[in-house]
Design a protein around this motif. Structure first.
Motif, short mmCIF file in Angstrom:
data_model
loop_
_atom_site.label_atom_id
_atom_site.label_comp_id
_atom_site.label_asym_id
_atom_site.label_seq_id
_atom_site.Cartn_x
_atom_site.Cartn_y
_atom_site.Cartn_z
N THR A 207 33.32 35.01 41.72
CA THR A 207 32.52 34.19 42.72
C THR A 207 31.14 34.32 42.71
O THR A 207 30.76 35.55 42.29
CB THR A 207 33.38 34.76 44.29
N LEU B 290 34.37 29.84 43.84
CA LEU B 290 35.49 30.94 43.46
C LEU B 290 36.17 30.20 42.52
O LEU B 290 36.62 29.10 42.47
CB LEU B 290 36.22 31.33 44.56
N LEU C 20 32.99 26.77 47.83
CA LEU C 20 33.35 27.68 48.95
C LEU C 20 32.77 27.02 50.26
O LEU C 20 33.17 27.38 51.34
CB LEU C 20 32.89 29.12 48.76
N ALA D 30 32.04 35.96 50.71
CA ALA D 30 32.30 36.37 49.49
C ALA D 30 32.69 37.72 49.55
O ALA D 30 33.89 38.23 48.78
CB ALA D 30 30.91 36.62 48.91
N VAL E 160 36.47 36.89 50.38
CA VAL E 160 37.44 36.41 49.08
C VAL E 160 37.64 37.59 47.89
O VAL E 160 38.61 37.54 47.52
CB VAL E 160 36.30 35.40 48.20
N ARG E 161 36.50 38.44 47.96
CA ARG E 161 37.04 39.65 46.92
C ARG E 161 38.25 40.51 47.73
O ARG E 161 39.11 40.96 46.87
CB ARG E 161 35.65 40.55 47.06
N GLU F 93 37.69 41.72 39.40
CA GLU F 93 36.62 40.85 39.65
C GLU F 93 35.59 40.90 38.24
O GLU F 93 35.51 41.94 37.59
CB GLU F 93 35.51 41.25 40.67
#
Lengths: 542, 482
Positions: free
Chosen positions: A439, A452, A533, A360, A363-364, A374
């Motif tokens: 996400t 996501l 994911l 995670a 991903v960010r 976000e």
């Protein structure tokens, strides 16, 4: 929440010290002072300490905690000679009963309200809304013993409290406010519980309502207490709490014989506990006499019995002492939470991030690098947003909440994209371009998975943009994918693609259908992406 | 004084000669558009070197219709002239201006109709209207009417008069460096060395740039990550788990009696699905019914396995902690998680049906309640809350229990979650021998304090502008002084 109103004058008289001292120390015995008024304080006590739901009970505890009077409070019970019979047909309905006679009472309007408040708090905390325990208090001098606890036909009539006309028991469930509130507890039984005197006057229809006849007034001198329920232990504790509170106020307690057994039993129970076990739990070194002293402050009887043993008498009103550790907590409270020499645990260990959160975080970073902001929308949503507005079919496997709070929140999300479109809707008056991602958890049947989604909206948002960003995200996450022809109705045909990994569809991207945009009140093109994911290589499985 | 641009210098040089001129003339001298000249002049004006006057001129124009009336007179004038004693409606109706002219005369009350005869009222004339047609005056009623009728059009012309100030003249006399400026450095200039003599335009650093926002994670996520980092640094292992739990793990395993109010439909989201009971569930049943092999009495009554199988949305992450302990019964264990939990609450500024909870456990030989207090103090200090105090608390699954409170300027002591040592009734069924220190914390409450929010919904239904304008670097200390 049990919020108890404590009159300063009465509390000071019973405790034997000033209100400042009491109020200052009260939180440290386990309470929260909610409001300070002119003549009283409203204080919240925990549901495990129903013995503190009256001024009398609080004063008793505070006398010990402040060192004014410590050790076991003693209550004597003398026989009243009054009997109570129980109908065996109640076994399957509401079998348990406790009772007592309480004499020498001087009621005024305030103390009647105080007893009723204790009764209500006990109904809530011990009685589970009267289903487990219900309490009735009657003017003893209006009825004739012995008393009878019976299973009565539902057509039986009497005048319930606050009424002037006779009603049938069924009529009470329909017409009396208390009847309507508590009908669900008895409705399904063929016969209803009823307490009558020897001349067949109705005292009470537990757990619903008392009779008007036995109403307690400022003229009442003597009380008949009835406590009925489904759990004898809880019934006894409720009776003990009421009797001991009244005794603290100066009343005389007399026993009532139920099937030959005298009630109430106000004798303490005994426990032998280990000093070492207590010290190991709370982290303070105490000798047996020190520990006994602290327990006495909490109104237990306690005597050292050798170096590692303390014999403890637990008062009959302490419903919460189930385990030795419950006593050790009281030792800690008496020691004073503010007096602990606190220290971090010495345990050595190496911190480890959960792999799901490691992904995670990656991903960010990727999405932030691509210029996306976000969002953290709710995971609760509804199928209108989740499926209908996206022109996607509803799925039979979506889990439904049995009792949702509103039509807005009826299911847990199975996708994130619909919630992001809702975020665009919320922000539709904000400056463009808007690029958002989210996400987090979503359900796949009963399993929690992570997904996501990202969206981009501005006048030139198109398939090329989302394909480029999709390719970047998938590349950075190391996902070997192929773009396949998609049939996802949320997207424009010819401007959409499924993301396939080893032949399995794991995501989708493209330009959102104008009809979908309209459903979300959006006026500019939206390019969107969603990915399961679990497609990330090495993703932790359950 | 801020630097002059090349174009400002050129303008000043021209103005030294012209003294006062208009934008068009200067534009032709400087080979630029009048708009550009006005812009340069404004820059020079900001520095006190030039003066710009905005002159608005109003002019009237005749529409095509107006032009014919200028020759022939207004329609009402034309018709009025035709009216003689005894003139009938029919006499007039053939005239091309009849419709408008007759209508206007009726409206103004200049004529009346008696039977078929049209009669001119005493002393009426269209002189004033005709005069306004020929010499319109801005704001005059007849002129305004003619504009409304689409006969006249009023237009505005804006002109700029530009002059040089005494300061401007003085500066120009010191000499202006009129070498040409370059806006963008090119590859050719770099390679050829032309950059050495190039005059790169200087920027006014007091002029603010256009606002741009980087992509970034959510302010709330950043706070969650800050907490995660603190716990990871303190040596905790992160847990992660299922949203859907059986009542067994969510309630029963935490020694919540089966008739506990928190288990009721009005507080918990139930699903109609059921989950199987884990191995050793009988140990838990015994614990509830009579306290198993411990010194506990248990809750008494019958424990119902059917009730334990019901699925719920987890109401706390403690359900993950106990499952983690059940699979890791040997010491030491230090574990935590931050996850969404669900409560059946209607939405308002301080309640949402889902929110984050932080949950942690320490299980080891020799750890005590005193260590739990020590841990809590350390954790809150690292979160930026240095004043911590402890009050007795109550939770069904811990004993002793504690409610930590932190001091917040302006709010006083604020309750900050709960903690305690797991009851033996909770740990014994899974063979856990050592004490387990446990604590939970409402993360959203910290978020409201740290992010200065009044409404929890902002976390989940965020305004984009709030996210755009929340700085990534938001130290704890800064937020506490609200």
């Amino acid at each position: 929440m049990a919020i108890i109103s404590l009159s300063y004058k009465y509390l000071e008289r019973l405790t034997g010290t000033g209100r400042e001292t009491i109020l200052q120390r009260l939180p440290m015995i386990g309470s929260e002072v909610e409001r300070l008024e002119e003549d009283h304080a409203d204080v919240e006590f925990f549901p495990n300490r129903p013995d503190l739901f009256s001024v009398e009970g609080v004063a008793r505890a505070m006398r010990g905690f402040l060192g004014i009077e410590t050790g076991l409070p003693k209550y004597s019970v003398r026989p009243s000679g009054i009997r109570f019979t129980i109908d065996s047909k109640l076994e399957a309905i509401r079998p348990c009963l406790a009772s007592a006679v309480i004499r020498n009472i001087a009621f005024d309007d305030e103390s009647i309200l105080s007893v009723m408040a204790l009764q209500e708090a006990l109904h809530w905390a011990v009685g589970r809304g009267r289903s487990k325990v219900a309490i009735g208090i009657h003017d003893l001098d209006t009825v004739v013993p012995p008393f009878h606890y019976v299973a009565s036909p539902r057509g039986r009539t009497f005048v319930p409290l606050d009424f002037t006309e006779e009603l049938t028991l069924d009529g009470i469930l329909e017409q009396h406010p208390k009847g309507r509130d508590y009908a669900k507890i008895v409705r399904d039984f063929p016969l209803f519980p009823l307490i009558t005197d020897d001349e067949d006057h109705v005292c009470s229809f537990p757990p619903i309502i008392n009779g008007e006849r036995t109403r307690v007034t400022t003229g009442t001198k003597n009380i008949l207490l009835d406590v009925t329920g489904t759990d004898q232990r809880a019934v006894n504790v409720a009776a003990n709490i009421i009797c001991t509170a009244m005794a603290e106020a100066g009343a005389i307690i007399e026993s009532v014989e139920i099937n030959g057994v005298p009630f109430p039993d106000l004798a303490p129970t005994e426990r032998m506990v280990s000093v070492r076990e207590c010290c190991d739990l709370i982290g303070v070194g105490l000798t047996a006499p020190q520990m006994a002293g602290l327990l006495e402050k909490m109104r237990f009887g306690a005597q050292p019995a050798g170096s590692d043993r303390v014999r403890v008498q637990v008062p009959c009103y302490r419903a919460d002492i189930m385990h030795d550790w419950d006593l050790f907590e009281d030792v800690a409270i008496a020691y004073g939470y503010e007096n602990f020499a606190v220290e971090v645990p010495p345990t050595f260990s190496i911190g480890t991030e959960h792999p799901v959160n490691a992904v995670a975080t990656q991903v960010r970073m990727i999405l932030a690098g691509l210029g996306y902001l976000e969002m953290m929308p709710f995971t609760l949503t509804n199928e209108r947003v989740l499926c209908d507005q996206l022109q996607r079919p509803r799925s039979a496997s979506t889990l439904h909440l049995m009792h949702p709070i509103s039509e807005e929140y009826t299911v847990v999300r199975t996708e994130i994209l619909p919630l992001l479109l809702e975020m665009l809707q919320v922000n539709r008056h904000r400056e463009l371009p808007q690029r958002l991602f989210a996400t987090g958890d979503a359900l796949s049947d009963l399993c929690t998975t992570q997904r996501l989604a990202f969206v981009s909206t501005h006048p030139a948002a198109d398939f090329s943009e989302v394909y480029a960003h999709a390719a970047a995200v998938l590349r950075e996450l190391g996902i070997a994918y192929s773009a396949e022809v998609s049939a996802d109705a949320a997207f424009i045909e010819g401007r959409r693609a499924d993301i396939a990994v080893a032949g399995k569809r794991v995501g989708v991207f493209g330009e959102i259908q104008p009809a979908v945009l309209t459903a979300f009140e959006l006026e500019q093109p939206v390019a969107a992406f969603e990915l399961d994911l679990r497609a990330v290589p090495g993703y932790p499985s359950r | 004084m801020a630097e002059l641009t090349f174009n400002e210098k050129r303008l000043l040089a021209a103005l030294v000669k012209e003294k006062k001129s208009n934008a068009e003339h200067l534009a032709s001298l400087l080979n630029a558009t009048p708009e550009a000249v006005v812009q340069w002049a404004h820059l020079a004006m900001d520095k006190g070197l030039a003066k710009v006057e905005r002159i608005v001129e109003k002019a009237f124009e005749y529409t095509d219709e107006g032009k014919t009336y200028l020759q022939n007179g207004l329609p009402e004038t034309q018709i009025l002239h035709l009216i003689k004693p005894g003139t009938t409606l029919a006499d007039l109706q053939g005239h091309p201006s009849f419709k408008i002219g007759f209508g206007q005369l009726r409206k103004k009350g200049f004529i009346r109709v008696e039977g078929a005869v049209v009669i001119k009222n005493e002393g009426t004339s269209t002189k004033a209207e005709e005069s306004s047609l020929r010499n319109p005056v801005s704001g005059e009623p007849h002129t305004k009417e003619l504009i409304k009728r689409g006969i006249l059009a009023e237009s505005e012309t804006v002109r700029y008069a530009i002059s040089i100030t005494a300061d401007g003249i003085a500066l120009a006399q010191q000499g202006l460096d009129l070498k040409e400026e370059i806006g963008t450095l090119t590859r050719d200039q770099i390679l050829s060395g032309a950059w050495k003599t190039a005059n790169l335009r200087r920027y006014d650093i007091k002029k603010l740039p256009k606002t741009v926002y980087p992509g970034k994670s959510h302010p709330y996520q950043r706070l969650i990550d800050e907490m995660r980092l603190i716990l990871l640094e303190m040596g905790f292992t992160e847990m992660h788990g299922e949203i859907v739990q059986s009542a067994f793990w969510n309630f029963d395993a935490l020694f919540q009696p089966q008739d506990h109010p928190a288990r009721e439909m009005q507080d918990t989201f139930y699903l109609k699905e059921e989950a199987p009971l884990p191995e050793r569930w009988e140990c838990l049943r015994d614990m509830h019914e009579h306290g198993g092999d411990t010194s506990s009495t248990g809750w008494g009554g019958k424990w119902n396995p059917k009730k334990a199988k019901q699925c719920v949305l987890r109401t706390h992450t403690t359900s993950l902690s106990i499952q983690y302990l059940a699979t890791h019964p040997e010491p030491p264990v230090k574990a935590f998680c931050i996850g969404r939990v669900y409560r059946r609450e209607a939405i308002d500024p301080t309640h949402t049906p889902e929110f984050e909870q932080l949950e942690g456990i320490v299980m080891d030989k020799g750890v005590t309640f005193r260590h739990l207090l020590g841990f809590l103090k350390e954790f809150y200090c690292r979160m930026g809350f240095s004043d911590v105090r402890f009050r007795p608390g109550f939770f069904p699954y811990t004993e002793p229990s504690v409610e930590p409170e932190i001091w917040v300027d302006g709010l006083g002591w604020v309750e900050m979650g709960g903690a305690g040592v797991f009851r033996q009734e909770v740990t014994a069924p899974w063979g856990v021998q050592c004490p387990v220190l446990a604590w939970g914390l409402g993360v959203s409450r910290v978020a409201m304090l740290r992010l200065g929010l009044k409404d929890l919904r902002q976390l989940y239904q965020s305004d984009l502008e709030w996210i755009r304008n929340s700085p990534v670097h938001a130290p704890a200390e800064a937020a506490r002084k609200t």
